[in-house]
Scaffold this motif. Structure first.
Motif, short mmCIF file in Angstrom:
data_model
loop_
_atom_site.label_atom_id
_atom_site.label_comp_id
_atom_site.label_asym_id
_atom_site.label_seq_id
_atom_site.Cartn_x
_atom_site.Cartn_y
_atom_site.Cartn_z
N ARG A 83 0.83 -1.19 -0.06
CA ARG A 83 0.05 0.02 0.20
C ARG A 83 1.02 1.20 0.02
O ARG A 83 0.63 2.16 -0.78
CB ARG A 83 -0.86 -0.01 1.33
N GLN A 84 1.96 1.05 0.69
CA GLN A 84 2.61 2.27 0.91
C GLN A 84 3.55 2.64 -0.32
O GLN A 84 3.77 3.93 -0.86
CB GLN A 84 3.79 2.50 2.18
N GLY A 85 3.88 1.65 -1.09
CA GLY A 85 4.79 1.61 -2.37
C GLY A 85 3.83 2.44 -3.29
O GLY A 85 4.16 3.17 -4.21
N LEU A 86 2.46 1.88 -3.51
CA LEU A 86 1.60 2.01 -4.54
C LEU A 86 0.99 3.76 -4.16
O LEU A 86 1.02 4.45 -5.15
CB LEU A 86 0.25 1.30 -4.51
N VAL A 87 0.80 3.87 -3.03
CA VAL A 87 0.04 5.32 -2.86
C VAL A 87 1.46 6.41 -3.15
O VAL A 87 1.06 7.57 -3.96
CB VAL A 87 -0.11 5.50 -1.44
N VAL A 88 2.69 6.03 -2.73
CA VAL A 88 3.55 7.21 -2.89
C VAL A 88 4.09 7.17 -4.60
O VAL A 88 4.07 8.34 -5.05
CB VAL A 88 4.96 6.82 -2.16
N GLY A 89 4.19 6.14 -5.18
CA GLY A 89 4.42 6.02 -6.66
C GLY A 89 3.38 6.69 -7.41
O GLY A 89 3.66 7.64 -8.17
N TRP A 90 1.93 6.58 -6.89
CA TRP A 90 0.77 7.45 -7.68
C TRP A 90 0.85 8.81 -7.53
O TRP A 90 0.55 9.43 -8.17
CB TRP A 90 -0.58 6.62 -7.59
N ALA A 91 1.24 9.20 -6.14
CA ALA A 91 1.18 10.32 -5.68
C ALA A 91 2.42 11.38 -6.70
O ALA A 91 1.98 12.43 -7.15
CB ALA A 91 1.58 10.79 -4.31
N LEU A 92 3.36 10.76 -6.86
CA LEU A 92 4.44 11.28 -7.72
C LEU A 92 3.97 11.20 -9.21
O LEU A 92 4.32 12.35 -9.95
CB LEU A 92 5.74 10.37 -7.87
N GLY A 93 3.18 10.33 -9.45
CA GLY A 93 2.51 10.36 -10.99
C GLY A 93 1.65 11.60 -10.95
O GLY A 93 1.77 12.52 -11.81
N ALA A 94 0.87 11.73 -9.93
CA ALA A 94 -0.06 12.95 -9.95
C ALA A 94 0.83 14.26 -9.88
O ALA A 94 0.40 15.10 -10.76
CB ALA A 94 -1.02 12.86 -8.78
N ALA A 95 1.88 14.46 -9.44
CA ALA A 95 2.69 15.57 -9.12
C ALA A 95 3.37 15.67 -10.61
O ALA A 95 3.45 17.00 -10.89
CB ALA A 95 3.83 15.52 -8.31
N GLY A 96 3.41 14.76 -11.31
CA GLY A 96 4.15 14.93 -12.65
C GLY A 96 2.92 15.37 -13.64
O GLY A 96 3.47 16.28 -14.55
N SER A 97 1.75 15.01 -13.51
CA SER A 97 0.52 15.49 -14.42
C SER A 97 0.37 17.01 -14.11
O SER A 97 -0.03 17.71 -14.99
CB SER A 97 -0.56 14.63 -14.30
N ILE A 98 0.53 17.39 -12.82
CA ILE A 98 0.23 18.67 -12.60
C ILE A 98 1.41 19.67 -13.06
O ILE A 98 1.16 20.73 -13.50
CB ILE A 98 0.15 19.19 -10.87
N ALA A 99 2.78 19.01 -12.97
CA ALA A 99 3.78 19.89 -13.67
C ALA A 99 3.65 19.90 -15.18
O ALA A 99 3.80 20.92 -15.58
CB ALA A 99 5.08 19.05 -13.14
N ALA A 100 3.10 18.94 -15.94
CA ALA A 100 2.77 19.22 -17.33
C ALA A 100 1.82 19.85 -17.55
O ALA A 100 1.70 20.80 -18.34
CB ALA A 100 2.67 17.77 -17.78
N LEU A 101 0.73 20.01 -16.62
CA LEU A 101 -0.30 21.17 -16.76
C LEU A 101 0.11 22.36 -16.71
O LEU A 101 -0.43 23.12 -17.69
CB LEU A 101 -1.48 20.67 -15.65
N LEU A 102 1.10 22.70 -15.82
CA LEU A 102 1.72 23.98 -15.67
C LEU A 102 2.41 24.40 -16.91
O LEU A 102 2.38 25.56 -17.23
CB LEU A 102 2.56 24.07 -14.19
N ALA A 103 3.15 23.24 -17.37
CA ALA A 103 3.96 23.50 -18.60
C ALA A 103 3.00 24.05 -19.83
O ALA A 103 3.46 24.69 -20.41
CB ALA A 103 4.52 22.18 -19.25
N ASN A 107 3.79 27.63 -20.97
CA ASN A 107 4.77 27.15 -22.18
C ASN A 107 6.30 27.18 -21.71
O ASN A 107 7.19 27.76 -22.29
CB ASN A 107 4.58 28.50 -23.18
N LEU A 108 6.53 26.21 -20.81
CA LEU A 108 7.71 26.03 -20.27
C LEU A 108 7.95 24.42 -20.64
O LEU A 108 7.43 23.32 -20.14
CB LEU A 108 7.94 26.01 -18.70
N TYR A 109 8.84 24.17 -21.46
CA TYR A 109 9.21 22.86 -22.07
C TYR A 109 9.78 21.96 -21.07
O TYR A 109 9.57 20.89 -20.76
CB TYR A 109 10.33 22.86 -23.05
#
Length: 423
Positions: A83-103, A107-109
């Motif tokens: 559980r702890q591994g899955l939760v942290v991994g998907w939290a980092l995935g969500a953070a990545g999606s938010i970063a791409a949204l901001l991109a 307009n930041l490559y």
């Protein structure tokens, strides 16, 4: 708590049913998040930079995230539970999606690249989820449990690109965001949904039931060690070649296809549909492919997979950018060919080694396969700019024919090596 005491504390069958149900429900949104985020990555990066090379580098960075996350995720799960591994991994995935949204908004490559690396961590977590349903499964039902999870992954992964580049893109425009922010609105929301389901209902943790939480994770095999070990066994060499060629061909052509279609002014919703059908080809036919491996043998299915990869690559390569029918068919065939190589290659690799060596070899082989996919994806843009999409697809098809020749040669060699009955 010992493994025996822990197992007596819980009804293992009940916990296993709960684990399968929870994990299946979790991976539907998280695989949707992965598909949605990947579908928009190359198009967003090209819109920001105007470069196909930089666009495919951004899309290919998902593999870098997966490669970097695999070992830390497994060590965290060994120490704290699935559980702890899955939760942290998907939290980092969500953070990545938010970063791409901001991109997309700013307009930041660089933010696109960092965001897709984060999404790659989420993808590695999706792959690791299959072990959660295998932990408590009886030996004669373990593959069935994993197959159920793969089947569940099909729905989210196939729907993700279509929703991302259709309704989600429209919704982003409706609320005043750039159209290509839509995939990452969807990605962040669905990663968080899977995370919340797992955090709430994956209890007790399957590794807690087994009593193994806190055990030190084994050191994974290095790629060099895997290559040396595999090089000594002909069947293992073919197995790794099947997985590696399938991954490289699939990632290279899939990464370049959205760019090829945008050059023909095709609507992004159609691009999403092509990628969705490709993903359906990758996952939806896996039970049939596994049955064929058991009935016809690994060498036959590897040969079949290579031929399907060749046909798919050539069909896609001979489709003009303003047309989509050949791309729909070609990308679907590439997905099926990839499935043949992955399933038959995995079975052949496993059968080539004793039990005490299998996990290390499988982990190292997967690292090599992901690395090959990263090379294929990140170089595809440069090859398209230099030679064109048709040439990229054509050379991918030639690589698939090399696999066919290797499988046929290995089959002939094995037949000739069989002892003949005495007269």
């Amino acid at each position: 708590m010992t493994a025996e005491t822990s197992a007596q504390t819980h009804d293992r069958a009940r916990v296993q049913r709960r684990t399968i149900a929870t994990t299946m429900v979790s991976v539907i949104p998280t695989t949707m998040a992965m598909g949605a985020s990947f579908a928009g990555s190359a198009v967003l990066a090209e819109e920001i930079t105007g470069s196909e090379t930089l666009a495919t580098l951004a899309a290919g960075s998902m593999s870098l995230g997966s490669m970097a996350a695999a070992v830390p995720l497994s060590r965290r799960m060994a120490r704290l539970g699935r559980r702890q591994g899955l939760v942290v991994g998907w939290a980092l995935g969500a953070a990545g999606s938010i970063a791409a949204l901001l991109a997309a908004v700013l307009n930041l490559y660089l933010l696109v690249v960092l965001g897709i690396i984060g999404v790659g961590v989420g993808q590695a977590t999706n792959l690791a989820a299959r072990y959660a349903v295998a932990d408590l499964a009886p030996d004669d039902r373990r593959a069935r449990a994993i197959g159920m999870l793969v089947w569940a992954s099909t729905f989210g992964a196939a729907a993700g690109p279509t929703i991302a580049l259709g309704p989600a893109a429209d919704f982003a425009e409706f609320i005043g965001l750039p159209e290509l922010a839509g995939p990452y609105l969807l990605g962040s929301a669905t990663f968080l949904a899977g995370l919340a389901i797992t955090q709430t209902w994956l209890r007790p943790d399957p590794l807690e039931v087994l009593g193994t939480v806190g055990a030190e994770a084994p050191r994974p095999a290095s790629p060099a060690a895997v290559i040396r070990r595999i090089a000594a066994i002909p069947a293992a060499r073919l197995a790794l070649l099947a997985m590696l060629v399938g991954q490289m061909v699939m990632v290279a052509v899939m990464t370049a296809t959205p760019l090829h279609m945008t050059s023909g002014d095709q609507d992004i919703a159609v691009i999403g549909q092509v990628i969705s059908l490709h993903i359906i080809g990758m996952y939806a036919f896996s039970p049939i492919v596994g049955w064929l491996v058991d009935r016809l043998g690994t060498h036959t299915v590897i040969t079949l997979g290579g031929l399907i990869l060749f046909l798919g690559a050539e069909l896609a390569g001979h489709t003009d950018p303003q047309h989509s029918a050949g791309l729909f068919s070609g990308l679907t065939l590439i997905g099926i060919g990839w499935s043949c190589g992955l399933i038959a290659g995995s079975a052949l690799l496993t059968n080539s080694f004793p039990v005490h060596q299998r996990v290390e070899v499988q982990g190292g082989a997967d690292f090599v396969m992901i690395t090959g996919g990263a090379v294929g994806g990140m170089s595809s843009g440069a090859l398209v700019e230099l030679l064109g999409f048709q040439s990229l697809s054509h050379y991918s098809g030639i690589a698939a024919l090399v696999l066919v020749a290797a499988a046929a040669g290995a089959w002939i060699t094995a037949r000739l090596a069989r002892p003949r009955p005495a007269a």
